[in-house]
Design a protein around this motif. Sequence first.
Motif: not given
Length: 338
Positions: A111-112, A267-270, A322
Amino acid sequence: MAPRKGGARSATTEPETTAVTPLDTARRASLDVIGHDIEFATFRRAAASGRLHHAWLLTGPEGIGKAPLAFRMARSLLNAEDPTTPAARQITAGSHPDLLAIGRTFDEKRQKFRNEIVADEIRPINAFMHRTAAEGGWRVVIIDTAEAMNRNAANALLKVLEEPPARAILLLTCATPGMLLPTIRSRVRSLPVAPLSNAEIHAVLTRTAPETSPEELARVVPLAQGSPGRAMTLLADTGGTIDAIAHEAIKGMTTARMLNVADAIGRSDTGFDLFFTLLGSAMVQTTRGIPPPDLSRSVKLAEAWEKVMTIRKQTEQFNLDKQEAMIEAMSVAGTAHA
């Protein structure tokens, strides 16, 4: 999941994907490009002279609109500037028989978008350029982010450049031309693409993000550095929180602070992508602001930028932790500026 892509598309142009790719966005934007009129006029004059070079390299910072400009150039050669014509609609849909567009493809599993353009994606160019044009005119090939070609892909392109056919043209976009083979650079005509003015950036954002508040526009436009792509990234960082963190990291952070930042952003997907994009941009901005006599600091920051980009690439490629990657990147940035 990635957003679904709409519109028809020729099987001869790009691999099947459900993602809206940068090429899709550039096709649509090319119908009404904001800015870059001088660069486009240069190309039009060359075409009108009857001595149009067979390969052009559009260079300039990432996100300033090189790909939409390349598609606008293609439209001018393929008589597809009027959006109501069948040819124009085919280009927008990605189905024009005389236009082949190549860029980084989308990996459905991860998914990238993939980091590289490989040889199998470049080899079809030769056959495409040597076939008879469906409309009896030009055959146009666009390679977006040409610096993403790996060695084998670059060598495959070089073979095409060595024996270009008549009425066929290559349009390459590249943010870092130094990454291309010298033999490729020697066979193309370079067309530097200038950053947009603040007024042009404002016009782009008003069109593409009409819901943006006047306060956010006032914050983002001066920081965009003439790049619509950077402007959209800054808009995604509501209030400029991560951008401020990126500049703080360059000045140096305690270990405790880096841990807290990585935890919050992670914590954020982006968050990961936004953090590395803004940190890299902040490092470039800081390097440019260092006085010329202080060359050693500029070199250290430039080397640190390369390390940070490598950390990002390897983290994505090998699916590494990450948060640890962000901590390492902040440490590298802060140490270099010390």
